[in-house]
Design an enzyme around this catalytic site. Structure first.
Site, short mmCIF file in Angstrom:
data_model
loop_
_atom_site.label_atom_id
_atom_site.label_comp_id
_atom_site.label_asym_id
_atom_site.label_seq_id
_atom_site.Cartn_x
_atom_site.Cartn_y
_atom_site.Cartn_z
N GLU B 769 -28.77 11.10 -39.19
CA GLU B 769 -27.73 11.92 -38.54
C GLU B 769 -28.18 13.37 -38.42
OE1 GLU B 769 -24.79 11.19 -37.14
OE2 GLU B 769 -25.06 9.04 -37.43
N ASP B 770 -29.36 13.57 -37.90
CA ASP B 770 -29.86 14.91 -37.61
C ASP B 770 -30.16 15.77 -38.82
OD1 ASP B 770 -29.91 14.66 -34.89
OD2 ASP B 770 -27.79 15.15 -34.69
N ALA B 771 -30.11 15.18 -40.00
CA ALA B 771 -30.46 16.00 -41.16
C ALA B 771 -31.96 16.27 -41.15
CB ALA B 771 -30.07 15.28 -42.43
#
Lengths: 360, 1164
Positions: B769-771
């Site tokens: 999730e885009d981390a």
């Protein structure tokens, strides 16, 4: 293993499996066979024993220094597994100790740079002091001559006619205080309790302790501004903070190997030589034909230009030798790079011993 | 001149013909016109529109206002001989009055001391004193001798600002950042921008369709005196006039008749004799006949009967007819002048509206587009201020007149009456200051009451402040769900940034100016009108209706009013343009020939958006190589280009008369203009994005919003400022992959981010999730480290009884060792009782040891000699998150212009990135830090390069941010090339963006793969990864959202007094709510005890005594130690039970409303 009796021909792996076992094949799309084959019985079906024997290891292990100076070393280690090479790399980066400023006592700082930032910058300065001469300092321990190196910076920027003096504070203005802290002028507490002067410390070079590089800018000042502080360096290792890492970086690469799958002649050979930016290939005149040869495979940086384009991947194969490591250490200066490596070996050795004692 | 013109044309012909001949000949390299941009920005600046507008107001408009009818003279109703006449007005230099001495003041002083950066407004007056006429005049612009009537807040960098024309060193002297654009005000210490307001054009006929689909026309008339809106609607095939002065819709023919057109033939002629028009007009004519209105008088009577009777206060009662005539003359279509009730011009205007409506009825394409930018006007600070100023000026005069009449009406006065003494400067000073500081723009005359006109300049980052100056807010309601006004308009091209708009409710309504856009200011009309007549415009009064619409002529409109007709419209327009290019008329006058409507629109009004373009003659650019060379060598400025007619400004309407080529190479013989640089289509915020034309469009929009939250440097004077909240990056960098806009704007000097080496790969699973996964050693070395500085103000109040707050030295106590020491919580203070700079401060520490007098009402004889007992301690304690150490950064002791002493403290925190902090690249790709990994575990390349952060490749496919990939490639090539690469929007053809192919070639030259993918070893296992990894530098921004400011948990804590439930919100250390939906889950699951525990026991459980007999709540008598029911007056049937305190509260509240809730208890 029974059939591997002496006198009889040693069974061999078929070439494609041998390639997989010993090489990383760097195809244009992705590298393959990157993992080393650990299991001793992996090739049992072919009657090949994949186990590692200490005699073989001792026989095959080879270290060759390519280049070395004060700061850098490049050497080849042949005959070890990637895991071992990596262990050395990891230990070098994170576990070989050095000295670095950990505590900064600021008496005065009227510069634009904030106290925390200044302290952070001081911490990152490489200190030319052999960490082996010092002990680790625990939190509750008092600072003494065996665990702390004290530096002071006392700079006032002034204007002298047109010139501005001390407009930048550099690392050579950091003065070593072998007698310990001079800080407490108006407080009763002492920051350090040195038993004796560090000057008499055995093994210390004559010029004393200083920053490795004299020209690192720590802060900039304008006339009227001043910095007065004391920095206390202690021993630590890179896994706590990168400032204690003794290397700028330590790395290795596997030995490149460039295989020409077919004879490359004429125009194609010239094209190949043209393609490579690092000059891996050369042209050999065999009579009237120009033939490409692999002259300097070590130069290969794996830009994969030579295997780019139609059919080129069929002509040239790029591989890496799995047990040959070109190791490079760039020291920050506290210890010479070759000393760093031996220190790393010692730490690994120690770790192994610890495991053995814990197992037994 | 004529000769030279002919020569020019010939030259053009030759070039074109030679072009045609030698098609194979090597194409002449297009002139690089980029240099025009920096020189344009040098002359105009990034926020020139604001400054120009304000300058115009201060220098011209304000003079027009005082000379306007009704403002110029103040007369007395009592003494007919008395008058006060304003001769001139002048706004001085910013200054402050201190101890009766005027001292010049700098904006920085105002920011620090909470003052207003304003200048005195002085007027020259002529008035009667006794029997003599007195003239008070200032000497050549100096204040002395003239009358001060108030203070005007001064826009920074305007012509009156002390910063105007200063160079970098001089600006540094006055504590100002040279990169700061100005264009805002400093009011009471806060910086305020007056947002650009977007409105529909004034004084233009706009044909629309209403909800039922029938055609309507509306004209918003605006003159100095009056604003009114006139609508024309179609009902039952008849045309009506709708105006709020009339109660009913008025048949249009009646209006025409009232204005003197008594014959139907004349009306039809005026509208157009074409049978197709006459046919539609017929029902309207018949309706008028049905109403039996044949004469002008009858019509006026009819109108008079429909007039909405408003003010009953008018002194002399007029007849209905007079009233109607007056309304027609002055209110309806107020901008069309009517002299002595000669309605002819207005009749023609009305006829033209009707004609347009009829046209639209016949052909739906003739309906105007409300969202077309040419139909919009931007209202800037100057215009808004002039509206406000005139209103306040009128109010001041009214007040003056009132007090003057009061004085003059007194029979015998002891001293001679001097009106000057009655002038109160406060009306203007406070009015202007209050309006700007609150943003409430209330102009009584026009019933204007706008909220939120001004905003505090966002100083989160340099770009945020800059972007704030170019922001345009629309008058549209944000809640309306219409798509039209929000959509991207093709006519926005080059004027308004297509990317920069917020997401959510204001999407598309809040816009931003493009890089080169200029907003015009008003220009003198009279000379232009005269010029038009000389150039062959036939005056309206000489024409009959027939001639008006003859197919040979075009109507000539000037700023919305009809001037007349012209027989050779194209020639006329051409001449006007030539005059403009020669500098004979203003550079912003626009001429637009509209063959569809057969008219010419000449505009000189303010608020039009326009942009400069290179003029081309038959497709050949007028700007030649040698011009650019001269510009580079400094022999030429942008204004020279304008003056010599090489470059001109076009507004949106005139753009429709031109054929603009994007590049010189694309020009055809029909081309009239060539763009200066294609990337100027973007605004300042979107200009930061490298390769934006390779990104999916919403990503650019996201970045425009995020660039404003990025930490970095704010200004050169950032450490001298005392901002309430300041986010700084410790080691900000300039992006490796730059754009031309970045350099023009100055982002390379005040960057907000760092070049991080990014590996695009999957790592550890903490990158979903885009981390992003970060390298601990990078953080150790200072990556993403930031400084947060918060301001706290301690005002030292003065009270009515002449007492005041005071600051005491830190309190002492005897220490255990003997001797004295400072008490806890005050050890960080200096001897003066204020925190010492550089001291660490923890929550609960007292940073200002303040005391306040207990009695602030009753008069005290000697306030200075008040005993200590008369003071109570009111210390200022630091409230911050526990465990976080902060440092006192700066303490400012100052006083404002009212001599109120203020202590301002800055408290600083240095933070290193931690898990949960938000980062973003310049491509709308935000992500939080998922985990921090030791360097030795990080993958490394053959060269020993270890990434600073790892980004998951899943971020790419759906986002389609190809620009980010090119940024990585370009950055990587730049590193090894030793130069900055460029990625300006649409820059590849002009060389302002490096092509991927050249970047790839550079990479290969330095031994990298052309694709940017490297052979990487795993740091954990030591063996190579089974894929080549895309790795290189990407400029990363640290956004202001940090976990440290957001993390929150509570076990026990404060409760609300009223309900005894836990407080809400992080700032009050509140509980985490178990909401309705969570409750539903628990009910569905059947966890009844859990519900009881969450909703009552852990919240607001309360024990009450209930009378089982009457069901009312009793109480426990502590003295008698028995439970009692106050209703039954007995303690026999009392039961004890537990319920939520809120429930008990409800019962009591119901009781107070005469509702008796009774509890019926069952045995449990």
């Amino acid at each position: 293993m029974a059939d591997a009796s002496s006198g009889e021909h040693e069974p061999e792996l078929p070439p494609h499996l041998e390639l997989q076992r010993t090489r990383v094949v760097c195809a244009p799309d992705a590298p393959s066979y990157t993992e080393s084959v650990q299991y001793s019985g992996a090739y049992m079906a072919y009657g090949v024993d994949n186990s590692l024997r200490i005699e073989d290891f001792c026989k095959n292990l080879r270290v060759e220094i390519i280049s070395m100076n004060e700061e850098d070393i490049e050497f080849d280690i042949v005959g070890i597994d990637a895991a071992i090479a990596n262990a050395f790399r990891r230990i070098l980066i994170a576990e070989v100790p050095t000295m670095a400023i950990e505590k900064v006592y600021i008496a005065n700082n009227t510069s634009v740079i904030q106290d925390e930032v200044l302290a952070h910058r001081l911490g990152l300065l490489p200190i030319k002091a052999d960490p082996r001469l010092f002990d680790y300092k625990s939190e509750e321990e008092n600072a003494n001559e065996k665990n702390t190196i004290v530096f002071k910076i006392d700079v006032v920027c002034t204007r002298k006619g047109e010139r501005v003096l001390n407009s930048s504070v550099t690392s050579d203005q950091m003065k070593w205080l072998p007698e310990g802290s001079e800080m407490p002028f108006n407080t009763m507490t002492k920051f350090t309790s040195f038993g004796s002067s560090q000057k008499n410390l055995p093994g210390l070079p004559a010029e004393g302790i200083s920053c490795q590089y004299p020209d690192i800018i720590v802060a900039k000042l304008r006339p009227g501004q001043a910095i007065e502080l004391e920095g206390h360096a202690i021993k630590g290792s890179g896994n706590i903070h990168a400032k204690w890492s003794p290397v700028a970086t330590a790395r290795y690469r596997m030995l490149p190997e460039v295989n020409l799958m077919e004879d490359i002649q004429g125009k194609l050979a010239e094209e190949l030589v043209q393609k490579c930016p690092t000059g891996v290939f050369d042209i050999e005149d065999v009579g009237t034909v120009k033939k490409a040869i692999v002259a300097r495979p070590r130069n290969c940086t794996l830009c994969r230009e030579c295997v780019r384009g139609t059919d080129w991947d069929k002509r040239v194969q790029l591989t890496r030798v799995k047990d040959h490591f070109i190791f490079t250490i760039e020291s920050t200066g506290a210890l010479r790079p070759e000393v760093l490596f031996t220190e790393a070996i010692k730490i690994l050795n120690e770790k192994c011993h610890r495991i053995i004692t814990e197992l037994s | 001149m004529g000769v030279s013109k002919a020569d020019e044309v010939d030259d053009g012909d030759n070039i074109v013909s030679s072009h045609k001949e030698g098609l194979e000949a090597p194409v002449k390299t297009a002139v690089d016109k980029f240099q025009l941009l920096p020189s344009f920005l040098k002359v105009r600046g990034l926020v020139k529109q604001h400054i120009d507008s304000f300058n115009y107001f201060i220098n011209c408009e304000i003079k027009k206002i005082i000379h306007a009818q009704g403002n110029e003279k103040v007369t007395s109703d009592v003494d007919a001989n008395f008058y006060l006449k304003y001769l001139d007005i002048f706004v001085g230099e910013p200054c402050v009055e201190q101890d009766y001495i005027y001292e010049p003041i700098t904006p920085q002083q105002c920011r620090l001391r909470d003052m207003t950066y304003s200048a005195p407004i002085s007027v020259d007056v002529e008035y009667t004193r006794g029997k003599e006429v007195v003239v008070r005049k200032g000497k050549d612009g100096k204040q002395e001798g003239s009358i001060n009537i108030g203070r005007m807040p001064i826009m920074l960098r305007s012509s009156r600002c002390i910063l105007a024309g200063k160079n970098e060193a001089q600006l540094a002297k006055v504590g100002e950042c040279p990169l700061d654009p100005g264009g805002y005000f400093v009011v009471k210490g806060t910086e305020k921008v007056i947002l650009i307001q977007e409105q529909l054009s004034k004084n233009r006929i706009i044909i629309t369709t209403d909800s039922s689909g029938s055609v309507a026309a509306s004209v918003t008339s605006s003159t100095h005196e009056r604003k009114s809106k006139t609508n024309m609607v179609v009902k039952h095939e008849r045309i009506y006039l709708r105006h709020n002065t009339f109660g009913d819709d008025i048949p249009i023919v009646v209006v025409m008749r009232a204005m003197g057109m008594e014959s139907d033939q004349e009306i039809v002629q005026m509208v157009g004799r074409d049978p197709k028009y006459a046919g539609i007009l017929n029902p309207s004519l018949q309706e008028c006949a049905a109403l039996k209105i044949y004469t002008s008088h009858q019509a006026l009577e009819y109108l008079g009967s429909k007039v909405r009777s408003r003010n009953m206060f008018t002194k002399q009662k007029r007849t209905k007819v007079d009233e109607a005539r007056d309304i027609l003359a002055t209110v309806v279509l107020a901008h069309v002048p009517v002299h002595q009730f000669d309605f002819r011009a207005k009749c023609i205007y009305l006829a033209v509206i009707i004609r347009k409506m009829l046209e639209a009825m016949l052909n739906r394409e003739a309906v105007d587009d409300m969202d077309y930018v040419g139909n919009k006007r931007l209202e800037l600070a100057g215009q808004l201020l002039s509206l406000l100023f005139e209103d306040l000026f009128k109010r001041m005069n009214a007040e003056l007149k009132k007090s003057m009449d009061a004085t003059l009406s007194k029979a015998n006065r002891s001293t001679q009456f001097d009106i000057i003494k009655l002038i109160r400067p406060d009306t203007l000073t406070n009015g202007l200051e209050h309006a700007i500081s609150s943003g409430n723009w209330a102009v009584k005359r026009f019933k204007m009451d706008r909220k939120g006109v001004t905003q505090v300049v966002s100083r989160l980052s340099f770009i945020a402040a800059l972007g704030h100056m170019t922001r345009i807010s629309s008058q549209f309601e944000k809640t309306r769900k219409v798509s039209g006004p929000r959509a991207l308009q093709p006519s926005q091209w080059g004027m308004l940034c297509p990317c920069d708009t917020p997401e959510g409710e204001a999407c598309g309504l809040v816009k931003n100016l493009s890089l080169m856009t200029h907003v015009t200011t008003d220009e003198e009309e009279a000379p232009l009108i005269e010029l038009c007549t000389t150039l062959g415009v036939e005056d309206l009064s000489l024409l009959s209706g027939e001639e008006l619409h003859s197919p040979k002529t075009y109507l000539v409109f000037f700023n919305g009013t009809i001037l007349g007709v012209h027989r050779r419209p194209n020639r006329f327009a051409e001449v006007l343009r030539k005059l403009r290019r020669a500098g004979k008329i203003g550079e912003f006058v626009s001429v637009h020939v509209n063959p569809k409507h057969r008219n010419i629109q000449i505009a000189s009004d303010g608020g039009r958006v326009c942009r400069p373009l290179v003029i081309a003659d038959k497709g050949v650019s007028r700007v030649k190589e040698h011009h650019m060379k001269e510009l580079k060598d400094g022999f030429r400025t942008f204004d020279d280009f304008l003056r010599e007619g090489l470059v001109e400004y076009l507004d949106v309407n005139e753009e429709n008369n031109s054929l603009i080529a994007l590049y010189e190479g694309d020009a055809t013989p029909d081309t009239t203009h060539i763009e200066i640089e294609p990337f100027t289509i973007l605004g300042v915020c979107a200009g930061l994005i490298p390769y934006p034309h390779h990104n999916q469009s919403p990503r650019n929009t996201y970045q425009c919003a995020m660039g404003k939250q990025a930490m970095g440097n704010i200004a050169y004077n950032q450490l001298q400022r005392m901002d309430t909240l300041l986010y700084l990056l410790v080691y900000p960098q300039r992006p490796l992959l730059s754009t031309k806009s970045i350099e023009l704007v100055g982002y390379d000097k005040l960057g907000a981010g760092q070049n991080a080496t990014v590996a695009v790969m999957s790592y550890s699973g903490y990158d979903i999730e885009d981390a992003i996964v970060m390298n601990k050693s990078s953080l150790d070395r200072g990556f993403g480290r930031c400084i947060v500085i918060k301001k706290s103000v301690v005002p030292m109040k003065k009270y009515a009884n002449r007492t005041a707050d005071r600051i005491m030295a830190p309190e002492l106590q005897s220490s255990a060792k003997g001797g004295v020491q400072v008490v806890a919580r005050q050890q960080l203070q200096d001897h003066d009782g204020i925190a010492a700079v550089g001291e660490m401060i923890r929550p609960g520490d007292i940073y200002v040891n303040k005391q306040s007098p207990i009695d602030t009402r009753n008069n005290v004889n000697n306030p200075m000699a008040l005993p200590d007992s008369a003071y109570k301690r009111t210390p200022q304690t630091y409230k911050g998150a526990a465990g976080e150490t902060a440092v006192v950064d700066k303490v400012l002791l100052t006083s404002n212009d009212e001599n109120h002493f203020v202590v301002k403290c800055l408290i600083r925190q240095t933070r290193r990135p931690e898990v949960g902090d938000k980062f973003s690249s310049r491509h709308g790709q935000k992500g939080v830090c998922g985990t921090i990994v030791q360097q030795e575990d990080f993958p490394f390349s053959e060269r020993g390069i270890c990434p600073d952060l790892i980004m998951n490749p899943h971020g790419f496919p759906s986002r389609m941010t190809v620009g980010k990939m090119i940024e990585l490639l370009g950055g990587k090539a730049g590193l090894h090339n030793g130069k900055f690469h460029y990625g300006s929007a649409f820059g590849e053809p002009s060389g302002h963006a490096d092509k991927v192919s050249t970047i790839s070639a550079t990479l290969v030259k330095h031994g990298f793969s052309y694709s940017g993918k490297d052979f990487i070893y795993s740091g954990i296992t030591g063996s190579p990864l089974q894929a080549y990894i895309f790795m290189g530098p990407i400029y990363y921004q640290k956004l202001k959202h940090m976990v440290l400011d957001k993390m929150h948990a509570r076990a026990r804590g404060p409760r609300v007094v009223l309900t005894r439930q836990p407080t809400e919100g992080r700032s009050r250390e509140g509980g985490l709510r178990l909401g309705e939906m969570e409750r539903d889950c628990l009910i569905a699951y059947g966890a009844s005890m859990m519900i009881l525990e969450r909703l009552m026991i852990s919240s607001d459980q309360f024990q009450i005594q209930v009378c089982t007999k009457c069901g009312m709540i009793g109480y426990y008598h502590h003295k008698l130690k028995i439970c009692l029911c106050s209703t039954c007056k007995s303690g026999d049937n009392i039961a004890t039970m537990k319920l939520p305190y809120a429930c008990k509260l409800l019962f009591q509240e119901l009781q107070s409303m005469n509702i008796v809730p009774r509890l019926t208890l069952a045995e449990a």
